[in-house]
Design an enzyme around this catalytic site. Structure first.
Site, PDB file in Angstrom:
ATOM      1  N   HIS A 285      10.098   3.860  -4.364  1.00  0.00           N
ATOM      2  CA  HIS A 285       9.115   4.899  -4.706  1.00  0.00           C
ATOM      3  C   HIS A 285       9.739   6.258  -4.354  1.00  0.00           C
ATOM      4  O   HIS A 285      10.551   6.339  -3.432  1.00  0.00           O
ATOM      5  CB  HIS A 285       7.863   4.640  -3.857  1.00  0.00           C
ATOM      6  CG  HIS A 285       6.668   5.466  -4.206  1.00  0.00           C
ATOM      7  ND1 HIS A 285       6.521   6.768  -3.794  1.00  0.00           N
ATOM      8  CD2 HIS A 285       5.554   5.163  -4.896  1.00  0.00           C
ATOM      9  CE1 HIS A 285       5.360   7.231  -4.221  1.00  0.00           C
ATOM     10  NE2 HIS A 285       4.748   6.287  -4.902  1.00  0.00           N
TER      11      HIS A 285
ATOM     12  N   GLN B 211       3.003  -1.294  -0.309  1.00  0.00           N
ATOM     13  CA  GLN B 211       2.448  -2.314  -1.213  1.00  0.00           C
ATOM     14  C   GLN B 211       2.381  -3.684  -0.557  1.00  0.00           C
ATOM     15  O   GLN B 211       1.789  -4.613  -1.125  1.00  0.00           O
ATOM     16  CB  GLN B 211       3.306  -2.410  -2.485  1.00  0.00           C
ATOM     17  CG  GLN B 211       3.289  -1.168  -3.337  1.00  0.00           C
ATOM     18  CD  GLN B 211       1.917  -0.880  -3.942  1.00  0.00           C
ATOM     19  OE1 GLN B 211       1.078  -1.770  -4.104  1.00  0.00           O
ATOM     20  NE2 GLN B 211       1.668   0.370  -4.257  1.00  0.00           N
TER      21      GLN B 211
ATOM     22  N   LYS C 124      -4.392   1.887   0.560  1.00  0.00           N
ATOM     23  CA  LYS C 124      -3.995   0.737  -0.266  1.00  0.00           C
ATOM     24  C   LYS C 124      -4.447  -0.572   0.365  1.00  0.00           C
ATOM     25  O   LYS C 124      -4.354  -1.628  -0.233  1.00  0.00           O
ATOM     26  CB  LYS C 124      -2.484   0.731  -0.458  1.00  0.00           C
ATOM     27  CG  LYS C 124      -1.990   1.936  -1.272  1.00  0.00           C
ATOM     28  CD  LYS C 124      -0.556   1.806  -1.648  1.00  0.00           C
ATOM     29  CE  LYS C 124       0.053   3.130  -2.048  1.00  0.00           C
ATOM     30  NZ  LYS C 124      -0.260   3.522  -3.421  1.00  0.00           N
TER      31      LYS C 124
END
Ligand code: PLP
Length: 417
Positions: A134, A214, A237
């Site tokens: 990312h 993630q 998240k």
């Protein structure tokens, strides 16, 4: 994610409808259709217990933390520090003071870049990342490189979307001063072999930062078992609030690092001749922290830990398998990221329909997906793409929703014939 769809069928313990009922935002119509939220990799929805915990905190317990002698300040401090303890348990940190509050993964990585790495490196030194990072695990290192003359090096990724481990190993050397790698790729879904990466990096005395943004929602993270040196993740998240996140670091490394931001709370003594620093973790937490964010994140992690996490993982594996199968039936649809070990993320391109057009048409049908470069421009460039459409699944999604996604895609196809 260890459980397979077969294991899920064998256990079958998850009551998805009951779980969905806990998430207020899921129960609404968008453009005249029931919302189908397939954008959890960008930000998950929150269960009511998280929203309530934040509201309760503000209704009853709010005051500034640490410095107060009055009852509310004591309550806020206890809640704030209990939240830190909850995080430490969630990632199996050896000590609670190894948990530093940040605004999120991005800020955590910047902290390590500026405080750990910048004072230690110079020309001739390298930072090793991978093509599938990312931007928040690329740009902070580029800034350090500009500041110090060090070089950023990236290990390639295979066509299936796995790190080319042979190339990764070749890029490691005495010049490698830090390895920074994501645990799960947001653009591809690949689950990376972090423990192996750590082993290889440590053989060259290079510490490893893991971007767990993630991974935290999908995997049971154990920083001690992974053997890494820094681990970062974001509250929003993992069913928690925005604006709060975590940097976990090994105590010995954190102790050796100078503060990054200066201000209140991070000091022991201040005079005009100089200042001395507070102990861990406060040395890295200048100013009034996001107390309600920490409280909300603790509620989210508590909620998650009370679930049957094997059943959750099996459910997500089933959704991934169903989506992969269903989308593969479309002629002209190509899934980007086909590693065998994946979290529940499916990126795709569809004929020559622009990803943003797909996203807009799906939104008309109430289906929320993400389109674009997913903050992974170098990776997409490698695949010759400017954008993909990405459906990402969480514990509250269902097979029926994936069927609705497929129906909406079929409609998109007719519009572009
Ligand atoms: N790393 C990965 C793999 C991500 O998916 C994200 C967000 O999408 C980030 C880092 C940045 O997280 P945040 O914006 O919460 O700091």
């Amino acid at each position: 994610m260890s459980a397979t769809p077969e294991q899920f069928a064998a256990t079958g313990t998850l009551d998805v409808e009951a779980l969905r009922a806990e998430f207020p935002a899921l129960h609404q119509e968008i453009n005249g259709h029931p919302l189908i939220y397939l954008d959890s990799a960008a930000s998950a929805q929150r269960p009511a217990v998280v929203i309530d915990a934040i509201a309760d905190y503000y209704r009853h317990d709010h005051a500034n933390v640490h410095r107060g002698v009055h009852t509310l300040s004591d309550r806020a401090t206890r809640a704030f520090e209990a939240a830190r303890e909850r995080v430490a348990g969630f990632i199996n940190a050896a000590a609670t003071h190894e948990v530093i509050w940040t605004r999120g993964t991005t800020e955590a990585i910047n902290l390590v870049a500026q405080s750990h790495l910048r004072p230690r490196i110079g020309p001739g030194d390298e930072i090793l990342v991978t093509w599938m990072e990312h931007h928040s695990n690329i740009v902070p290192w580029q800034l350090v490189c500009e500041q110090t003359g060090a070089r950023l090096v990236a290990a390639p990724v295979t066509d299936a979307g796995e790190i080319d481990m042979a190339a990764f190993e070749r890029l490691l050397g005495p010049q490698t001063r830090l390895v920074a790698v994501n645990h799960v790729s947001n653009a591809l879904g690949t689950i990376n072999p972090v423990a192996r990466i750590v082993e290889l990096a440590h053989a060259h005395d290079a510490p490893v930062l893991v971007d767990g943004a993630q991974a935290a929602p999908h995997l049971q993270v154990d920083v001690q078992a992974l053997g890494c040196d820094f681990y970062a993740f974001s509250g929003h998240k993992v069913f928690g609030p925005t604006g709060i996140g975590v940097l976990w670091g090994r105590e010995t490394l954190l102790d050796a690092m100078p503060p990054w931001h200066g201000g209140g709370e991070m000091i022991r003594e201040v005079s005009f001749d100089g200042s001395t620093w507070n102990e861990l973790p406060f040395k890295f937490e200048a100013g009034t922290p996001h107390i309600a964010g920490a409280v909300g994140l603790a509620a989210a992690l508590e909620w998650l830990e009370h679930q049957d996490r094997t059943a959750l993982a099996a459910h997500e594996a089933d959704l991934l398998a169903h989506a992969t199968h269903t989308l593969s039936e479309f002629e002209g649809l190509r899934i980007v990221g086909t590693a065998p070990h994946k979290a529940s993320v499916v990126s795709f391109v569809f004929n020559d329909i622009h990803a943003h057009d797909i996203g807009t048409i799906l939104d008309h049908e109430g289906v929320a997906i993400r389109t674009g470069h997913h903050c992974t421009m170098p990776l997409l460039r490698h695949y010759g793409l400017a954008a993909t459409a990405r459906a990402s699944f969480s514990v509250y999604n269902t097979r029926a929703e994936i069927d609705r996604l497929a129906a909406a895609l079929a409609k998109a196809l007719t519009l572009f014939r």
